[in-house]
Design an enzyme around this catalytic site. Structure first.
Site, PDB file in Angstrom:
ATOM      1  N   SER A   1       0.803  -1.232   0.000  1.00 39.94           N
ATOM      2  CA  SER A   1       0.000   0.000   0.000  1.00 39.94           C
ATOM      3  C   SER A   1       0.826   1.268   0.000  1.00 39.94           C
ATOM      4  O   SER A   1       0.260   2.369   0.036  1.00 39.94           O
ATOM      5  CB  SER A   1      -0.897   0.046   1.241  1.00 39.94           C
ATOM      6  OG  SER A   1      -1.697  -1.084   1.307  1.00 39.94           O
TER       7      SER A   1
ATOM      8  N   THR B   1      -6.380   6.850   7.559  1.00 38.41           N
ATOM      9  CA  THR B   1      -6.203   5.759   6.617  1.00 38.41           C
ATOM     10  C   THR B   1      -7.598   5.261   6.257  1.00 38.41           C
ATOM     11  O   THR B   1      -8.566   5.526   6.959  1.00 38.41           O
ATOM     12  CB  THR B   1      -5.342   4.624   7.217  1.00 38.41           C
ATOM     13  OG1 THR B   1      -5.189   3.591   6.233  1.00 38.41           O
ATOM     14  CG2 THR B   1      -5.964   4.025   8.460  1.00 38.41           C
ATOM     15  N   GLY B   2      -7.686   4.545   5.137  1.00 39.29           N
ATOM     16  CA  GLY B   2      -8.988   4.049   4.714  1.00 39.29           C
ATOM     17  C   GLY B   2      -9.417   4.671   3.406  1.00 39.29           C
ATOM     18  O   GLY B   2      -8.574   5.140   2.633  1.00 39.29           O
TER      19      GLY B   2
ATOM     20  N   ARG C   1      -6.418   8.890 -10.262  1.00 40.64           N
ATOM     21  CA  ARG C   1      -7.093   9.045  -8.960  1.00 40.64           C
ATOM     22  C   ARG C   1      -6.096   9.468  -7.863  1.00 40.64           C
ATOM     23  O   ARG C   1      -5.009   8.924  -7.749  1.00 40.64           O
ATOM     24  CB  ARG C   1      -7.766   7.729  -8.588  1.00 40.64           C
ATOM     25  CG  ARG C   1      -8.569   7.781  -7.276  1.00 40.64           C
ATOM     26  CD  ARG C   1      -7.760   7.298  -6.103  1.00 40.64           C
ATOM     27  NE  ARG C   1      -8.561   7.226  -4.877  1.00 40.64           N
ATOM     28  CZ  ARG C   1      -8.053   6.996  -3.676  1.00 40.64           C
ATOM     29  NH1 ARG C   1      -6.765   6.815  -3.526  1.00 40.64           N
ATOM     30  NH2 ARG C   1      -8.822   6.951  -2.614  1.00 40.64           N
TER      31      ARG C   1
ATOM     32  N   THR D   1       1.331   6.842   0.675  1.00 40.48           N
ATOM     33  CA  THR D   1       0.519   5.712   0.196  1.00 40.48           C
ATOM     34  C   THR D   1       0.647   5.525  -1.310  1.00 40.48           C
ATOM     35  O   THR D   1       1.007   6.467  -2.031  1.00 40.48           O
ATOM     36  CB  THR D   1      -0.971   5.963   0.531  1.00 40.48           C
ATOM     37  OG1 THR D   1      -1.727   4.793   0.237  1.00 40.48           O
ATOM     38  CG2 THR D   1      -1.547   7.120  -0.259  1.00 40.48           C
TER      39      THR D   1
HETATM   40  C1  SD4 Z   1      -6.294   6.435  -0.115  1.00 36.55           C
HETATM   41  N1  SD4 Z   1      -6.337   6.608   2.279  1.00 36.55           N
HETATM   42  O1  SD4 Z   1      -5.571   6.629  -1.082  1.00 36.55           O
HETATM   43  C2  SD4 Z   1      -5.670   5.967   1.169  1.00 36.55           C
HETATM   44  C3  SD4 Z   1      -5.759   4.486   1.195  1.00 36.55           C
HETATM   45  C4  SD4 Z   1      -5.363   3.843   2.469  1.00 36.55           C
HETATM   46  O2  SD4 Z   1      -4.439   2.031   3.493  1.00 36.55           O
HETATM   47  O3  SD4 Z   1      -5.427   4.376   3.540  1.00 36.55           O
HETATM   48  N2  SD4 Z   1      -4.910   2.624   2.400  1.00 36.55           N
HETATM   49  O4  SD4 Z   1      -7.516   6.547  -0.151  1.00 36.55           O
END
Ligand code: SD4
Length: 326
Positions: free
Chosen positions: A84, A237-238, A214, A204
């Protein structure tokens, strides 16, 4: 009338008195909450133990929070097993690894890169944007050009493992990237050094197999990361789209400014996601620290973790979550 209300809020924020509405929502928190200094501290999303150890080695030597968060973020960026972040990150739906990162220091300076390709350490480029340019954001080919002009080298970031995962995904490729609501390892890292200064970083490769172009929350100042040395810092995160729409990290810092603890502010920010029609299908996790070095973390779905070292004591915390069952 308006003025006196504003004065009241200002006074309570300054004296640390908790507003009555906050006490109603979180009865366990009293005005007498400990004011004992809890820093140095460094804390990161997920089980980013090695990153926190790298950050702590700097804090332990009385180094700066900014150097600590950068050193921490660079650990998963270089790790091919972390799918990630940075090198080894899963690519977009066209097979290209594109990276997002942001950094803030205790003076409120900020730098970020987004949609950056071919550079292993986007957090170091983000810091250079912050320190060497009059800008905050550099994107895509401009960010890459800036990196190359400043001594970074171009590398292929797509590992065999990530390529294989992309090939597998292509078999049924539904062009709708879905967040994994359990484990994903985007690093958001916060630190407060022995001088009391606060910094934060976030790095990330974004959602796996995302649409080309994106950009998520992680490089967006105020969404994926926010630092205000007078108050504290927060990171996310998320599902980035949800975090951006709620301006997650900034809202947490602003709630802490009213007297909320980091834990209360993270919980309140997660509750704001409930107004989203798709909230049952998405995951967001927040962590925060305040200017006393107190910390908190909370997520929408279970499964979120965070790792920290506070005054030399390491801890992996299974985060509390709004929903209790998967
Ligand atoms: C995103 N917040 O690009 C990030 C993804 C993420 O662990 O947190 N992944 O949306």
């Amino acid at each position: 009338m308006k003025n006196s209300r504003r004065q009241f809020i200002k006074n309570t924020a300054l004296t640390g008195i908790i507003l009555p509405s906050i006490i109603k929502e979180f009865p366990e928190v009293k005005n007498s909450e400990s004011k004992v200094i809890q820093y140095p501290i460094t804390i990161a999303t997920w089980n980013n133990k090695k990153a926190i150890q790298a950050a702590w080695s700097i804090l332990k030597a009385e180094g700066d929070a900014l150097d600590a968060v950068q050193a921490g973020a660079m650990v998963p960026e270089a790790d091919p097993e972390d799918t990630s972040v940075g090198y080894g990150g899963f690519p977009d739906r066209d097979g290209d690894v594109t990276l997002d990162a942001s950094i803030m220091d205790h003076k409120g300076n900020a730098g970020a890169v987004m949609y950056l390709e071919g550079i292993k350490h986007p957090i170091a480029v983000a810091r250079m944007v912050m320190e060497k340019t009059p800008h905050v954001f550099l994107a895509g080919s401009g960010a890459k050009q800036f990196a190359l002009e400043n001594g970074f080298i171009e590398e292929n970031l797509l590992t065999e493992k990530a390529k294989q995962a992309w090939e597998n995904w292509k078999l049924n490729s539904k062009y709708e990237p879905k967040i994994n609501s359990e484990r994903h390892d985007t690093i958001g890292i916060l630190a407060q050094d022995s001088k009391g200064n606060i910094a934060g970083a976030c790095s990330t490769s974004g959602l796996a197999f995302k649409m080309k172009g994106r950009v998520g929350d992680s490089p967006i100042i105020g969404a994926g990361l926010y630092v205000d040395n007078e108050v504290g810092a927060a990171t996310a995160t998320g599902l980035g789209e949800a975090v951006v729409k709620k301006v997650g990290a900034f809202s947490i810092v602003e709630m802490m400014r009213t007297g909320m603890s980091p834990q209360m502010a993270c919980e309140a920010a997660v509750k704001r996601l409930l107004s989203m029609p798709n909230h049952k299908d998405l995951q967001v996790g927040y962590i925060a620290i305040n200017n006393l070095g107190q910390y908190g973390g909370f997520s929408l779905q279970p499964g979120f973790q965070f790792y920290l070292i506070q005054k030399g004591k390491a801890k992996l915390v299974e985060s509390k979550s709004y929903f209790k069952n998967k």
